[in-house]
Design a protein around this motif. Structure first.
Motif, PDB file in Angstrom:
ATOM      1  N   GLU A  89      87.973  52.196  96.798  1.00 57.46           N
ATOM      2  CA  GLU A  89      88.006  53.617  95.751  1.00 57.46           C
ATOM      3  C   GLU A  89      86.583  54.113  94.517  1.00 57.46           C
ATOM      4  OE1 GLU A  89      90.305  51.603  96.199  1.00 57.46           O
ATOM      5  OE2 GLU A  89      91.257  52.244  98.227  1.00 57.46           O
ATOM      6  N   ASP A  91      87.407  52.725  91.655  1.00 56.45           N
ATOM      7  CA  ASP A  91      88.608  53.002  90.612  1.00 56.45           C
ATOM      8  C   ASP A  91      88.631  51.621  89.818  1.00 56.45           C
ATOM      9  OD1 ASP A  91      89.539  51.428  92.186  1.00 56.45           O
ATOM     10  OD2 ASP A  91      91.934  53.179  91.729  1.00 56.45           O
ATOM     11  N   ARG A 109      88.799  48.663  85.224  1.00 54.17           N
ATOM     12  CA  ARG A 109      89.447  49.890  85.492  1.00 54.17           C
ATOM     13  C   ARG A 109      87.526  50.389  84.797  1.00 54.17           C
ATOM     14  NH1 ARG A 109      90.679  53.986  81.825  1.00 54.17           N
ATOM     15  NH2 ARG A 109      90.150  52.319  80.301  1.00 54.17           N
ATOM     16  N   ARG A 110      86.700  51.342  86.353  1.00 51.08           N
ATOM     17  CA  ARG A 110      86.003  51.848  86.207  1.00 51.08           C
ATOM     18  C   ARG A 110      86.699  52.958  86.222  1.00 51.08           C
ATOM     19  NH1 ARG A 110      83.119  52.901  90.185  1.00 51.08           N
ATOM     20  NH2 ARG A 110      81.995  53.538  88.874  1.00 51.08           N
ATOM     21  N   GLU A 111      85.994  53.863  85.522  1.00 54.53           N
ATOM     22  CA  GLU A 111      86.303  55.718  84.432  1.00 54.53           C
ATOM     23  C   GLU A 111      85.300  55.743  84.518  1.00 54.53           C
ATOM     24  OE1 GLU A 111      89.608  57.593  82.655  1.00 54.53           O
ATOM     25  OE2 GLU A 111      90.464  56.632  84.132  1.00 54.53           O
TER      26      GLU A 111
END
Length: 133
Positions: A89, A91, A109-111
Protein backbone atom coordinates in the motif's frame (compact mmCIF):
# COMPACT_ATOMS: atom_id res chain seq x y z
CA UNK A 1 27.88 13.36 23.62
CA UNK A 2 29.34 10.73 21.30
CA UNK A 3 27.08 8.03 22.77
CA UNK A 4 24.06 10.29 22.25
CA UNK A 5 25.05 10.97 18.62
CA UNK A 6 25.68 7.27 18.00
CA UNK A 7 22.37 6.34 19.64
CA UNK A 8 20.49 8.90 17.57
CA UNK A 9 22.21 7.69 14.39
CA UNK A 10 21.39 4.06 15.21
CA UNK A 11 17.78 4.89 15.94
CA UNK A 12 17.53 6.89 12.73
CA UNK A 13 19.01 3.96 10.86
CA UNK A 14 16.15 1.80 12.01
CA UNK A 15 13.70 3.92 10.08
CA UNK A 16 13.32 5.28 6.52
CA UNK A 17 11.49 5.47 3.06
CA UNK A 18 9.11 7.80 1.15
CA UNK A 19 8.80 10.52 -1.51
CA UNK A 20 6.51 12.39 -3.87
CA UNK A 21 5.69 10.28 -6.96
CA UNK A 22 4.64 13.37 -8.93
CA UNK A 23 8.22 14.66 -8.94
CA UNK A 24 9.60 11.44 -10.51
CA UNK A 25 10.11 10.71 -14.19
CA UNK A 26 12.50 7.84 -14.95
CA UNK A 27 11.40 4.19 -15.19
CA UNK A 28 13.37 3.19 -12.09
CA UNK A 29 11.88 6.08 -10.16
CA UNK A 30 8.37 5.05 -11.22
CA UNK A 31 8.89 1.43 -10.20
CA UNK A 32 10.39 2.54 -6.87
CA UNK A 33 8.77 5.95 -6.29
CA UNK A 34 10.15 6.08 -2.75
CA UNK A 35 13.78 5.56 -3.88
CA UNK A 36 16.14 8.49 -3.58
CA UNK A 37 17.94 10.64 -1.03
CA UNK A 38 16.15 12.02 2.02
CA UNK A 39 17.13 14.65 4.57
CA UNK A 40 16.30 14.47 8.23
CA UNK A 41 14.08 17.50 8.85
CA UNK A 42 13.20 16.80 12.50
CA UNK A 43 15.04 14.89 15.23
CA UNK A 44 14.02 14.99 18.88
CA UNK A 45 14.80 12.77 21.84
CA UNK A 46 12.55 13.16 24.86
CA UNK A 47 11.36 16.50 23.45
CA UNK A 48 14.93 17.85 23.07
CA UNK A 49 15.79 19.05 19.56
CA UNK A 50 18.93 17.18 18.46
CA UNK A 51 19.05 18.36 14.85
CA UNK A 52 21.28 21.41 15.59
CA UNK A 53 23.97 18.98 16.80
CA UNK A 54 24.36 17.53 13.31
CA UNK A 55 25.85 18.93 10.15
CA UNK A 56 24.04 16.30 8.12
CA UNK A 57 21.72 13.32 8.49
CA UNK A 58 20.73 11.72 5.23
CA UNK A 59 19.08 8.54 4.06
CA UNK A 60 19.45 6.96 0.64
CA UNK A 61 17.05 4.26 -0.55
CA UNK A 62 17.80 2.29 -3.67
CA UNK A 63 17.06 -1.22 -4.87
CA UNK A 64 16.03 -2.58 -1.48
CA UNK A 65 19.13 -1.25 0.28
CA UNK A 66 19.52 1.84 2.44
CA UNK A 67 22.46 3.92 3.60
CA UNK A 68 22.05 6.22 6.58
CA UNK A 69 24.71 8.92 6.74
CA UNK A 70 25.23 10.91 9.91
CA UNK A 71 27.77 13.69 10.47
CA UNK A 72 27.65 15.28 13.94
CA UNK A 73 29.18 18.74 14.34
CA UNK A 74 31.71 17.30 16.77
CA UNK A 75 32.83 14.20 14.89
CA UNK A 76 33.41 12.17 11.80
CA UNK A 77 30.76 10.99 9.38
CA UNK A 78 29.34 7.55 10.03
CA UNK A 79 27.35 5.28 7.74
CA UNK A 80 24.96 2.47 8.43
CA UNK A 81 23.79 0.09 5.72
CA UNK A 82 20.90 -2.31 5.65
CA UNK A 83 17.86 -3.50 3.72
CA UNK A 84 14.39 -2.04 3.42
CA UNK A 85 11.03 -2.96 1.98
CA UNK A 86 7.89 -0.91 1.46
CA UNK A 87 4.39 -2.22 2.10
CA UNK A 88 2.25 -2.91 -0.99
CA UNK A 89 0.00 0.00 0.00
CA UNK A 90 3.05 2.26 0.34
CA UNK A 91 2.04 3.46 3.80
CA UNK A 92 4.78 1.67 5.72
CA UNK A 93 8.43 0.75 5.41
CA UNK A 94 10.38 -1.97 7.18
CA UNK A 95 14.13 -1.66 7.76
CA UNK A 96 16.62 -4.38 8.62
CA UNK A 97 20.12 -3.83 9.90
CA UNK A 98 22.67 -6.22 11.39
CA UNK A 99 24.88 -4.88 14.17
CA UNK A 100 27.39 -6.99 16.08
CA UNK A 101 25.85 -10.16 14.65
CA UNK A 102 22.30 -9.28 15.70
CA UNK A 103 19.53 -8.37 13.26
CA UNK A 104 17.22 -5.46 14.10
CA UNK A 105 13.93 -5.01 12.26
CA UNK A 106 11.73 -1.93 12.60
CA UNK A 107 8.63 -0.78 10.74
CA UNK A 108 7.73 2.89 10.32
CA UNK A 109 4.93 4.95 8.84
CA UNK A 110 5.16 6.55 5.38
CA UNK A 111 2.81 9.41 4.67
CA UNK A 112 2.77 12.25 2.14
CA UNK A 113 6.25 11.37 0.89
CA UNK A 114 7.85 11.37 4.34
CA UNK A 115 9.07 8.70 6.72
CA UNK A 116 8.11 9.18 10.36
CA UNK A 117 10.12 7.45 13.06
CA UNK A 118 8.89 7.11 16.61
CA UNK A 119 11.00 4.78 18.72
CA UNK A 120 11.69 4.28 22.43
CA UNK A 121 15.39 4.91 23.07
CA UNK A 122 16.51 4.51 26.67
CA UNK A 123 13.01 5.23 27.96
CA UNK A 124 12.65 8.43 25.90
CA UNK A 125 10.79 8.97 22.64
CA UNK A 126 12.97 9.46 19.58
CA UNK A 127 11.04 11.22 16.82
CA UNK A 128 12.54 11.75 13.38
CA UNK A 129 11.17 12.84 10.02
CA UNK A 130 12.88 12.20 6.68
CA UNK A 131 11.86 14.04 3.52
CA UNK A 132 13.18 14.46 0.00
CA UNK A 133 14.68 17.91 -0.52
Amino acid sequence: MRKLALGAALACALLLAGCDVASMSSLSELTEPYAGTYECTALTLGGEDLLPRFEKIGLELKGGEFVLTCRPLSGEEGKLRGAYSVSPEGDGATFRVTLAGREYVRAFRREAGAIYVDENVGGRLLHAEFRMP
